[in-house]
Design a protein around this motif. Sequence first.
Motif, PDB file in Angstrom:
ATOM      1  N   ALA A 116       0.824  -1.204   0.000  1.00 40.31           N
ATOM      2  CA  ALA A 116       0.000   0.000   0.000  1.00 40.31           C
ATOM      3  C   ALA A 116       0.862   1.260   0.000  1.00 40.31           C
ATOM      4  O   ALA A 116       0.591   2.216  -0.735  1.00 40.31           O
ATOM      5  CB  ALA A 116      -0.940  -0.009   1.214  1.00 40.31           C
ATOM      6  N   VAL A 117       1.908   1.256   0.816  1.00 43.83           N
ATOM      7  CA  VAL A 117       2.801   2.420   0.878  1.00 43.83           C
ATOM      8  C   VAL A 117       3.539   2.565  -0.453  1.00 43.83           C
ATOM      9  O   VAL A 117       3.670   3.669  -0.984  1.00 43.83           O
ATOM     10  CB  VAL A 117       3.777   2.310   2.068  1.00 43.83           C
ATOM     11  N   ASP A 118       4.024   1.457  -1.009  1.00 45.82           N
ATOM     12  CA  ASP A 118       4.718   1.508  -2.293  1.00 45.82           C
ATOM     13  C   ASP A 118       3.803   2.084  -3.372  1.00 45.82           C
ATOM     14  O   ASP A 118       4.216   2.957  -4.145  1.00 45.82           O
ATOM     15  CB  ASP A 118       5.214   0.113  -2.689  1.00 45.82           C
ATOM     16  N   ALA A 119       2.571   1.620  -3.411  1.00 47.19           N
ATOM     17  CA  ALA A 119       1.616   2.122  -4.406  1.00 47.19           C
ATOM     18  C   ALA A 119       1.366   3.621  -4.207  1.00 47.19           C
ATOM     19  O   ALA A 119       1.319   4.383  -5.178  1.00 47.19           O
ATOM     20  CB  ALA A 119       0.304   1.346  -4.322  1.00 47.19           C
ATOM     21  N   GLY A 120       1.236   4.040  -2.956  1.00 50.56           N
ATOM     22  CA  GLY A 120       1.031   5.457  -2.671  1.00 50.56           C
ATOM     23  C   GLY A 120       2.220   6.304  -3.088  1.00 50.56           C
ATOM     24  O   GLY A 120       2.055   7.384  -3.685  1.00 50.56           O
ATOM     25  N   LEU A 121       3.421   5.831  -2.798  1.00 48.42           N
ATOM     26  CA  LEU A 121       4.629   6.577  -3.172  1.00 48.42           C
ATOM     27  C   LEU A 121       4.775   6.657  -4.689  1.00 48.42           C
ATOM     28  O   LEU A 121       5.134   7.716  -5.235  1.00 48.42           O
ATOM     29  CB  LEU A 121       5.875   5.921  -2.559  1.00 48.42           C
ATOM     30  N   ARG A 122       4.475   5.566  -5.365  1.00 48.92           N
ATOM     31  CA  ARG A 122       4.576   5.561  -6.832  1.00 48.92           C
ATOM     32  C   ARG A 122       3.550   6.507  -7.451  1.00 48.92           C
ATOM     33  O   ARG A 122       3.866   7.262  -8.376  1.00 48.92           O
ATOM     34  CB  ARG A 122       4.391   4.149  -7.384  1.00 48.92           C
ATOM     35  N   THR A 123       2.327   6.456  -6.937  1.00 49.45           N
ATOM     36  CA  THR A 123       1.258   7.299  -7.482  1.00 49.45           C
ATOM     37  C   THR A 123       1.512   8.776  -7.187  1.00 49.45           C
ATOM     38  O   THR A 123       1.412   9.623  -8.068  1.00 49.45           O
ATOM     39  CB  THR A 123      -0.102   6.881  -6.889  1.00 49.45           C
ATOM     40  N   ARG A 124       1.835   9.069  -5.964  1.00 47.99           N
ATOM     41  CA  ARG A 124       1.976  10.468  -5.519  1.00 47.99           C
ATOM     42  C   ARG A 124       3.306  11.100  -5.928  1.00 47.99           C
ATOM     43  O   ARG A 124       3.358  12.268  -6.276  1.00 47.99           O
ATOM     44  CB  ARG A 124       1.800  10.508  -3.999  1.00 47.99           C
ATOM     45  N   PHE A 125       4.402  10.316  -5.888  1.00 44.14           N
ATOM     46  CA  PHE A 125       5.728  10.893  -6.105  1.00 44.14           C
ATOM     47  C   PHE A 125       6.515  10.263  -7.258  1.00 44.14           C
ATOM     48  O   PHE A 125       7.584  10.766  -7.610  1.00 44.14           O
ATOM     49  CB  PHE A 125       6.567  10.773  -4.823  1.00 44.14           C
ATOM     50  N   GLY A 126       6.019   9.164  -7.803  1.00 46.34           N
ATOM     51  CA  GLY A 126       6.737   8.513  -8.883  1.00 46.34           C
ATOM     52  C   GLY A 126       7.974   7.761  -8.420  1.00 46.34           C
ATOM     53  O   GLY A 126       8.875   7.498  -9.218  1.00 46.34           O
ATOM     54  N   HIS A 127       8.019   7.404  -7.127  1.00 47.53           N
ATOM     55  CA  HIS A 127       9.166   6.684  -6.578  1.00 47.53           C
ATOM     56  C   HIS A 127       8.692   5.469  -5.793  1.00 47.53           C
ATOM     57  O   HIS A 127       7.661   5.509  -5.135  1.00 47.53           O
ATOM     58  CB  HIS A 127       9.990   7.586  -5.654  1.00 47.53           C
ATOM     59  N   SER A 128       9.481   4.409  -5.863  1.00 47.96           N
ATOM     60  CA  SER A 128       9.167   3.175  -5.149  1.00 47.96           C
ATOM     61  C   SER A 128       9.536   3.292  -3.677  1.00 47.96           C
ATOM     62  O   SER A 128      10.252   4.210  -3.262  1.00 47.96           O
ATOM     63  CB  SER A 128       9.958   2.015  -5.763  1.00 47.96           C
ATOM     64  N   ILE A 129       9.077   2.321  -2.901  1.00 50.52           N
ATOM     65  CA  ILE A 129       9.421   2.268  -1.491  1.00 50.52           C
ATOM     66  C   ILE A 129      10.935   2.042  -1.326  1.00 50.52           C
ATOM     67  O   ILE A 129      11.535   2.530  -0.370  1.00 50.52           O
ATOM     68  CB  ILE A 129       8.580   1.213  -0.729  1.00 50.52           C
ATOM     69  N   SER A 130      11.565   1.353  -2.269  1.00 51.66           N
ATOM     70  CA  SER A 130      13.019   1.156  -2.215  1.00 51.66           C
ATOM     71  C   SER A 130      13.750   2.489  -2.328  1.00 51.66           C
ATOM     72  O   SER A 130      14.717   2.742  -1.599  1.00 51.66           O
ATOM     73  CB  SER A 130      13.480   0.228  -3.335  1.00 51.66           C
ATOM     74  N   GLU A 148      18.045  11.992 -11.321  1.00 45.85           N
ATOM     75  CA  GLU A 148      16.987  12.972 -11.075  1.00 45.85           C
ATOM     76  C   GLU A 148      17.450  14.131 -10.199  1.00 45.85           C
ATOM     77  O   GLU A 148      16.670  15.038  -9.902  1.00 45.85           O
ATOM     78  CB  GLU A 148      15.781  12.282 -10.442  1.00 45.85           C
ATOM     79  N   GLY A 149      18.685  14.079  -9.738  1.00 45.33           N
ATOM     80  CA  GLY A 149      19.219  15.171  -8.936  1.00 45.33           C
ATOM     81  C   GLY A 149      18.777  15.155  -7.482  1.00 45.33           C
ATOM     82  O   GLY A 149      18.840  16.177  -6.800  1.00 45.33           O
ATOM     83  N   LEU A 150      18.343  13.976  -6.990  1.00 48.34           N
ATOM     84  CA  LEU A 150      17.898  13.869  -5.601  1.00 48.34           C
ATOM     85  C   LEU A 150      19.029  13.408  -4.685  1.00 48.34           C
ATOM     86  O   LEU A 150      19.020  13.700  -3.483  1.00 48.34           O
ATOM     87  CB  LEU A 150      16.721  12.895  -5.489  1.00 48.34           C
ATOM     88  N   VAL A 151      19.970  12.687  -5.253  1.00 48.13           N
ATOM     89  CA  VAL A 151      21.101  12.137  -4.500  1.00 48.13           C
ATOM     90  C   VAL A 151      22.368  12.491  -5.260  1.00 48.13           C
ATOM     91  O   VAL A 151      22.390  12.497  -6.492  1.00 48.13           O
ATOM     92  CB  VAL A 151      20.973  10.603  -4.366  1.00 48.13           C
ATOM     93  N   LYS A 152      23.417  12.799  -4.503  1.00 47.97           N
ATOM     94  CA  LYS A 152      24.713  13.003  -5.149  1.00 47.97           C
ATOM     95  C   LYS A 152      25.682  11.939  -4.663  1.00 47.97           C
ATOM     96  O   LYS A 152      25.580  11.441  -3.539  1.00 47.97           O
ATOM     97  CB  LYS A 152      25.252  14.405  -4.905  1.00 47.97           C
ATOM     98  N   ARG A 153      26.586  11.600  -5.558  1.00 45.38           N
ATOM     99  CA  ARG A 153      27.614  10.600  -5.286  1.00 45.38           C
ATOM    100  C   ARG A 153      28.951  11.302  -5.418  1.00 45.38           C
ATOM    101  O   ARG A 153      29.227  11.927  -6.435  1.00 45.38           O
ATOM    102  CB  ARG A 153      27.494   9.468  -6.296  1.00 45.38           C
ATOM    103  N   ALA A 154      29.761  11.195  -4.374  1.00 52.60           N
ATOM    104  CA  ALA A 154      31.082  11.823  -4.386  1.00 52.60           C
ATOM    105  C   ALA A 154      32.116  10.820  -3.896  1.00 52.60           C
ATOM    106  O   ALA A 154      31.783   9.887  -3.156  1.00 52.60           O
ATOM    107  CB  ALA A 154      31.075  13.058  -3.481  1.00 52.60           C
ATOM    108  N   ALA A 155      33.345  11.028  -4.295  1.00 45.88           N
ATOM    109  CA  ALA A 155      34.428  10.169  -3.817  1.00 45.88           C
ATOM    110  C   ALA A 155      34.773  10.561  -2.388  1.00 45.88           C
ATOM    111  O   ALA A 155      34.769  11.743  -2.034  1.00 45.88           O
ATOM    112  CB  ALA A 155      35.647  10.321  -4.715  1.00 45.88           C
ATOM    113  N   ASP A 156      35.040   9.571  -1.576  1.00 48.70           N
ATOM    114  CA  ASP A 156      35.495   9.802  -0.204  1.00 48.70           C
ATOM    115  C   ASP A 156      36.845  10.521  -0.276  1.00 48.70           C
ATOM    116  O   ASP A 156      37.762  10.047  -0.944  1.00 48.70           O
ATOM    117  CB  ASP A 156      35.639   8.458   0.517  1.00 48.70           C
ATOM    118  N   PRO A 157      36.983  11.689   0.391  1.00 52.65           N
ATOM    119  CA  PRO A 157      38.254  12.421   0.324  1.00 52.65           C
ATOM    120  C   PRO A 157      39.434  11.635   0.916  1.00 52.65           C
ATOM    121  O   PRO A 157      40.582  11.884   0.557  1.00 52.65           O
ATOM    122  CB  PRO A 157      37.990  13.700   1.126  1.00 52.65           C
ATOM    123  N   ASN A 158      39.142  10.670   1.783  1.00 55.12           N
ATOM    124  CA  ASN A 158      40.192   9.854   2.383  1.00 55.12           C
ATOM    125  C   ASN A 158      40.519   8.600   1.586  1.00 55.12           C
ATOM    126  O   ASN A 158      41.548   7.976   1.814  1.00 55.12           O
ATOM    127  CB  ASN A 158      39.805   9.461   3.819  1.00 55.12           C
TER     128      ASN A 158
END
Length: 153
Positions: free
Chosen positions: A24-38, A80-90
């Motif tokens: 139910a939550v997955d369906a709601g997230l997909r319908t409302r936001f276009g994103h899965s529960i994952s 989609e610009g929601l998450v960024k991936r960067a190299a660990d400076p260390n």
Amino acid sequence: MSDDREAVRAWLSLLAASRGLEKAVDAGLRTRFGHSISRFDVLSALDRAGAQGLRAGALTEKLMVSDGATTQVTAPLIREGLVKRAADPNDGRVAIFSLTRKGEKIFADMAAEHRQWIDEAFAALTPAQMKTLRRLLAEIDPAKIARSRKDAA
């Protein structure tokens, strides 16, 4: 049925309730936001991590999935610009994931709806019943299965 089947029946009820809520939550997230529960789970883990983000391995561990699954779920969030991936400076071989400002905003909106849906799903229970449910669920020890298999070997 005899009482020796109660644990199995309880487990099946727990699975049915959990899977039903998840669907139910997955369906709601997909319908409302276009994103899965994952994807919501990734955004949630990164939101809790704050500005410092999470190393790829830590994110995989929090999500309790494989490295490949983490890559598969994070890739569209990065596009989609929601998450960024960067190299660990260390250690440049290690990726660190974090939310962008856009990701923070989307997640805040998703989290508010998510909470409302969960509140609605549990509305039939009193606060005392929910507290009892949480206490009972905390008593379940999945690690006991591994320990009993180890002892039997």
